[in-house]
Design a protein around this motif. Structure first.
Motif: not given
Length: 169
Positions: A82, A85-86, A88-94, A96
């Motif tokens: 988890k 995953l969080d 990687s999501q934060l990296k993707e949001k950053n 973006q």
């Protein structure tokens, strides 16, 4: 019978009695030995049963602890997954957001460039100044003198402007 004879007789009887007693004791002990062995075996089997019960209980406890450890490891793995995953999501949001910021900055730069292009020039060109002076009543000679150009050039600028505006100043 004399004393010595009595002594010999008694010692012989005593020796025979002692030998016979020893024989009987030996015979009795050999006879009871299998029973003693059986008793010892039964006692040993009882002890082994107790040890087995003790070991089984300890193995049960050990299995419970192993299950608890495996459950904890599963929980840790789930939490780790988890967290990854969080992250990687934060990296993707950053990433973006960074791209959005770059796009916003580029838009702002383009808008500023467009505003610069759209903004009327505050400085007037020499031709506009000449036309303005002419409209205010300044003579062609004075205008030529002021800008350091020939009178013919001043007349040409005025004529071109009049033609482009349809004769209106």
């Amino acid at each position: 019978m004399s004393f010595v004879e009595w002594l010999v007789l008694l010692s012989t009887i005593f020796s025979v009695s002692f030998a016979w007693g020893t024989y009987l004791v030996h015979l009795y002990s050999t006879k009871n030995q299998p029973e003693k062995l059986k008793e010892d075996e039964e006692r040993l089997i009882q002890l082994m049963g107790r040890v087995k019960t003790f070991v089984d209980s300890k193995l049960e406890i050990l299995e419970q602890k192993m299950k608890e450890v495996n459950d904890l490891i599963s929980e840790i793995n789930d939490l780790y997954s988890k967290v990854l995953l969080d992250m990687s999501q934060l990296k993707e949001k950053n990433r973006q957001k960074t791209q959005e910021n770059i796009i916003k900055e580029e838009k702002i730069i383009l808008e500023e460039k467009n505003e610069i292009k759209k903004e009327p020039k505050t400085e007037k060109t020499m031709e506009e100044k000449i036309i303005e002076l002419y409209n205010n009543g300044t003579s062609e000679a004075e205008i030529a003198k002021k800008f350091g150009i020939g009178i013919g050039e001043v007349r040409l600028i005025i004529d071109l402007f009049l033609r482009s505006k349809g004769g209106q100043l």
